[in-house]
Design a protein around this motif. Structure first.
Motif, PDB file in Angstrom:
ATOM      1  N   LEU A 131       4.836 -68.748   9.252  1.00  0.00           N
ATOM      2  CA  LEU A 131       4.651 -68.174  10.580  1.00  0.00           C
ATOM      3  C   LEU A 131       3.945 -66.836  10.505  1.00  0.00           C
ATOM      4  O   LEU A 131       3.099 -66.515  11.333  1.00  0.00           O
ATOM      5  CB  LEU A 131       6.006 -68.010  11.276  1.00  0.00           C
ATOM      6  CG  LEU A 131       6.615 -69.305  11.805  1.00  0.00           C
ATOM      7  CD1 LEU A 131       8.040 -69.063  12.260  1.00  0.00           C
ATOM      8  CD2 LEU A 131       5.772 -69.844  12.952  1.00  0.00           C
ATOM      9  N   TYR A 191       0.169 -67.781   9.455  1.00  0.00           N
ATOM     10  CA  TYR A 191      -0.628 -68.682  10.292  1.00  0.00           C
ATOM     11  C   TYR A 191      -0.046 -68.823  11.682  1.00  0.00           C
ATOM     12  O   TYR A 191      -0.562 -69.572  12.488  1.00  0.00           O
ATOM     13  CB  TYR A 191      -0.718 -70.057   9.627  1.00  0.00           C
ATOM     14  CG  TYR A 191      -1.352 -69.990   8.265  1.00  0.00           C
ATOM     15  CD1 TYR A 191      -2.735 -69.938   8.145  1.00  0.00           C
ATOM     16  CD2 TYR A 191      -0.583 -69.930   7.109  1.00  0.00           C
ATOM     17  CE1 TYR A 191      -3.325 -69.850   6.899  1.00  0.00           C
ATOM     18  CE2 TYR A 191      -1.174 -69.843   5.867  1.00  0.00           C
ATOM     19  CZ  TYR A 191      -2.542 -69.803   5.763  1.00  0.00           C
ATOM     20  OH  TYR A 191      -3.127 -69.695   4.543  1.00  0.00           O
ATOM     21  N   GLY A 192       1.037 -68.153  11.972  1.00  0.00           N
ATOM     22  CA  GLY A 192       1.745 -68.394  13.228  1.00  0.00           C
ATOM     23  C   GLY A 192       1.057 -67.750  14.407  1.00  0.00           C
ATOM     24  O   GLY A 192       0.237 -66.846  14.285  1.00  0.00           O
ATOM     25  N   LEU A 226       1.194 -75.640  12.878  1.00  0.00           N
ATOM     26  CA  LEU A 226       0.555 -74.757  11.905  1.00  0.00           C
ATOM     27  C   LEU A 226      -0.326 -75.551  10.950  1.00  0.00           C
ATOM     28  O   LEU A 226      -0.068 -76.720  10.679  1.00  0.00           O
ATOM     29  CB  LEU A 226       1.618 -74.012  11.095  1.00  0.00           C
ATOM     30  CG  LEU A 226       2.511 -73.053  11.853  1.00  0.00           C
ATOM     31  CD1 LEU A 226       3.414 -72.323  10.881  1.00  0.00           C
ATOM     32  CD2 LEU A 226       1.676 -72.052  12.620  1.00  0.00           C
ATOM     33  N   ALA A 234       0.176 -73.271   5.622  1.00  0.00           N
ATOM     34  CA  ALA A 234       1.394 -72.529   5.934  1.00  0.00           C
ATOM     35  C   ALA A 234       2.579 -72.994   5.110  1.00  0.00           C
ATOM     36  O   ALA A 234       3.640 -72.382   5.142  1.00  0.00           O
ATOM     37  CB  ALA A 234       1.720 -72.673   7.420  1.00  0.00           C
ATOM     38  N   ARG A 242      -2.511 -80.484  10.017  1.00  0.00           N
ATOM     39  CA  ARG A 242      -1.358 -79.754  10.565  1.00  0.00           C
ATOM     40  C   ARG A 242      -0.070 -80.174   9.858  1.00  0.00           C
ATOM     41  O   ARG A 242       0.053 -81.293   9.359  1.00  0.00           O
ATOM     42  CB  ARG A 242      -1.208 -80.059  12.058  1.00  0.00           C
ATOM     43  CG  ARG A 242      -2.453 -79.816  12.870  1.00  0.00           C
ATOM     44  CD  ARG A 242      -2.524 -78.388  13.345  1.00  0.00           C
ATOM     45  NE  ARG A 242      -3.901 -77.972  13.508  1.00  0.00           N
ATOM     46  CZ  ARG A 242      -4.303 -76.704  13.556  1.00  0.00           C
ATOM     47  NH1 ARG A 242      -3.420 -75.736  13.434  1.00  0.00           N
ATOM     48  NH2 ARG A 242      -5.554 -76.386  13.705  1.00  0.00           N
TER      49      ARG A 242
END
Lengths: 251, 469
Positions: free
Chosen positions: B123, B126-127, B142, B146, B164
């Motif tokens: 997070l 890449y959050g 994400l 991540a 993802r």
């Protein structure tokens, strides 16, 4: 051991029993008098006993905020010396108002305890450096919980006051029995005009009722609210008694 | 500004600062390309060892927030804040405080809080701003990077069409693991909390500490208490030798399965009273889940202040010492900001006339002016009431609050309180007129009207209930 008069022997026996019952550390029989003879004479040893739990509640719609009850409590504390702990659920107390009845801000440690009011009060009662512990208890106050606080107060000799509050009008929970030594109700009553016919707010008046008193009598008095030193005044029977007259002249 | 490192035979950019990133430079690009893009680029040789050391020192500093913090090389810090957020104003408050303090040191930081270390890692890098209430929903969109997977595996996954985290979760594990190795499944489980991932604490060696390991794992609170008594006794002797008192203690419980549970207590004044410190730790024992058993306990003084040599016997008997001990215990139970004294402030605005100060701070004997009537309960914020009143200077004849009508029998006022324009621009001209009124039952209220009743610029003439007498 024999003493001369039977009443003295009785008193001695009573003291002995009291000592056995309580196992006190603090000297037994120490009290905070109200300074109003009519009230003090109903209480054992002439005042609110130290090392005991006392309950104070407002009346009617004032039960929710307990403004008069808070002022009465602060007045009692103002007439004592030493630091006090005031435990609240959430902070709605206004310290300048407490200072207005003589409770100096340096003496009060506030604790915002949420749901842990009782536990925080007990913590306070176990620390002998305090003079008094006040806890604002919303809603129910069980017999077990009150006995626990009463025992803690007895061991250290700290005055403990449970300020009962409730969001419910005329909450039956406030009438349930507890282990407190005394139970008080304080209700605001209309005060007389300072000068008849002219707008102005004088000293407030309370109906102070002693609902329960262990080892004493109950009673009800019309009093004048705490003054700047925390002292109550008894309202004279006559509407414009000599006491009121004298104050008006001084003012 | 960039730092450069050797990658095989060519020089590459190791890290970039914010300004360089704005010019399109990225870590990993060849240095020559970067120089071509930005003439006059400030280039410093990368010093990984020193950077790692700095990160470890920073992680040690983060111990102020929670007992478990460690450097996550090369660029992150873990902090396990379980059970300590309430001391810093909740999770959001802690993050704000952390970023602000880092900024004050000139360190730009990104922070994220999550239920597992893996999720927090993803997070923070890449959050997006928290959009969804559950951690799972925040993780699913994400990118696969991540998950802390090696670059080669990420490239492979992308070739197969995985972009993802959500796509990976929805795919059967068997083929993934056969193709890319068990690390894919492990990282997924770590991120979603199916597998526990311990944070190995960074403990600066210079701190006063003591560790006791046991022959047999301990399980009961009684056993823990007796260990605590021994640990605090040793610690207090060490503190006495160095002339210090503990301000903050961390107790680490090392479980048999390698995980660590922690307790933290703080004191308002430096203390080396073993009984007092031990009792505070004992009180929190119920929060410890021993799991399969505790094989070692470590007590660390993470913050200490100078404390002169005193006769502890007389000190602990004085009333001040009792109060200090009480304040410590209440602070640990409720949070330090919830145990306080009220101190007068020089301000006419009632809300600002009281300031909270630490309970043990010496009172200066200051008091509020006694001639101004002030209520004992204050409503925050003031509640609007409907009134009938004559303008400009008259108290209300009656007011309605919470659908109950109160007829005013007596009143005092107005007490005019002007806004403090030197504190807030909005108060340039604002005025409140306060009245103390008594209703027909004898109850007393503190009402105010916004504005002076004549000039609309001073307020809108609405009435509010502000307190009770």
């Amino acid at each position: 051991m024999f003493t001369s008069s039977p009443s003295a022997r009785l008193r001695e026996l009573r003291d002995q029993i009291a000592r056995i019952e309580r196992g006190h550390v603090g000297a037994p029989g120490k009290t905070v008098p109200f300074g109003v003879a009519a009230v003090d004479e109903k209480l054992p040893n002439g005042g609110l006993a130290l090392g005991a739990l006392h309950e104070i509640a407002g009346a009617g719609p004032d039960t929710e905020h307990g403004a008069a009850a808070a002022l009465l409590t602060a007045g009692i504390l103002a007439r004592m010396a030493g630091p006090v702990l005031w435990v609240m659920e959430q902070a709605d107390l206004f310290a300048p108002g407490l200072a207005g009845v003589g409770l100096h801000p340096d003496r009060v440690v506030f604790a915002e305890a949420g749901k842990e009011v009782l536990a925080s009060m007990e913590e306070g009662l176990r620390h002998p450096g305090l003079a008094a512990v006040v806890g604002e208890i919303g809603g129910r106050f069980s017999l077990v919980a009150s006995r626990r606080l009463q025992l803690a107060a007895e061991q250290t000799g700290i005055l403990s006051i449970a300020l009962r509050r409730s969001r419910i009008f005329d909450d039956p929970a406030l009438r349930e029995p507890t282990a407190a030594a005394t139970r008080w109700m304080v209700a605001a009553v209309p005060s007389p005009p300072v000068i008849p016919g002219v707008q102005g707010v004088g000293r407030a008046r309370w109906r102070l009722t002693l609902l329960r008193c262990r080892g004493g009598e109950t009673g009800s008095w019309m009093t004048e609210a705490c003054d700047a030193t925390g002292c109550l005044g008894l309202v004279a029977d006559l509407a414009d008694g000599p006491a009121a007259e004298e104050r008006r002249l001084r003012a | 500004m960039v730092t450069a490192a050797n990658n095989g035979r060519r020089q590459v950019v190791a890290s970039v600062d914010a300004a360089a990133a704005g010019l399109g430079l990225r870590a990993g690009m060849p240095l020559a390309q970067a120089q071509a893009l930005v003439p006059g680029l400030a280039i410093y040789p990368s010093a990984p060892e020193a950077e790692h050391e700095g990160l470890r020192r920073l992680a040690g500093w983060c111990l102020r927030y929670a007992p478990l913090a460690s450097a996550d090389l090369p660029d992150g810090i873990w902090i396990d804040v379980t059970g300590s957020t309430h001391l810093h104003g909740g999770e959001a408050g802690l993050l704000r405080d952390l970023v602000a303090r880092f900024a004050a040191y000139g360190v730009a930081a990104r922070v994220a809080i999550a239920d597992t270390p893996g999720a927090a890692w993803g997070l923070v890098r890449y959050g997006l701003p928290p959009s969804s209430p559950t951690m799972t929903e925040m993780l699913l969109p994400l990118p696969i990077e991540a998950l802390r997977l090696p670059v080669s595996i990420c490239d492979g996954l992308r070739l197969m069409g995985f972009d993802r985290v959500g796509q990976l979760v929805a795919t059967p594990r068997g083929p993934l693991v056969r193709r890319f190795g068990a690390i894919v499944a492990t990282r997924l489980d770590q991120a979603f909390g199916a597998v526990f991932e311990p944070i190995v604490p960074a403990i600066p060696a210079e701190l006063i500490q003591e560790r006791l390991a046991f022959m047999e794992p301990l399980l009961t609170a009684v056993a823990f208490s007796s260990v605590i008594a021994r640990l605090t006794a040793t610690i207090c002797t060490a503190l006495e030798h160095s002339g210090q008192g503990a301000r903050r203690l961390d107790l680490l419980f090392e479980r048999v399965d390698g995980t660590i549970a922690t307790l933290r207590v703080g004191t308002a004044r430096p203390s080396r009273d073993a009984r007092h410190l031990g009792r505070m730790l004992d009180e929190k024992l119920e929060r410890i889940d021993p799991g399969l058993g505790i094989e070692a306990m470590r007590l660390i003084v993470t913050r200490a202040d100078a404390l002169g040599h005193t006769q502890t016997a007389t000190l602990s008997d004085s009333p001040q010492a009792y109060i200090a001990a009480l304040v410590d215990r209440l602070s640990n139970r409720l949070g330090a900001e919830r145990v306080y004294r009220a101190e007068p402030m020089e301000s006419d605005v009632p809300e600002r006339s009281v300031r909270r100060v630490p309970a043990l701070q010496c009172g200066g004997g200051k008091n509020w002016p006694v001639d101004l009537p002030r209520p004992v309960r204050l409503l925050d914020p003031p509640q609007p009431v409907e009134t009938m009143a004559l303008l400009p200077d008259h108290p209300p004849l009656a007011f309605t609050w919470r659908r109950v009508r109160h007829r005013v029998k007596q009143a005092d006022g107005p007490e005019r309180i002007a806004g403090e324009w030197w504190k807030r621009d909005g108060e340039m001209r604002s005025v409140r007129d306060y009245f103390r009124v008594e209703d027909e039952d004898g109850r007393r209220f503190w009402l105010f009207r916004r504005g002076d009743g004549e000039d609309p610029a001073t307020g809108d003439r609405r009435w509010f209930l502000h307190g009770f007498f």
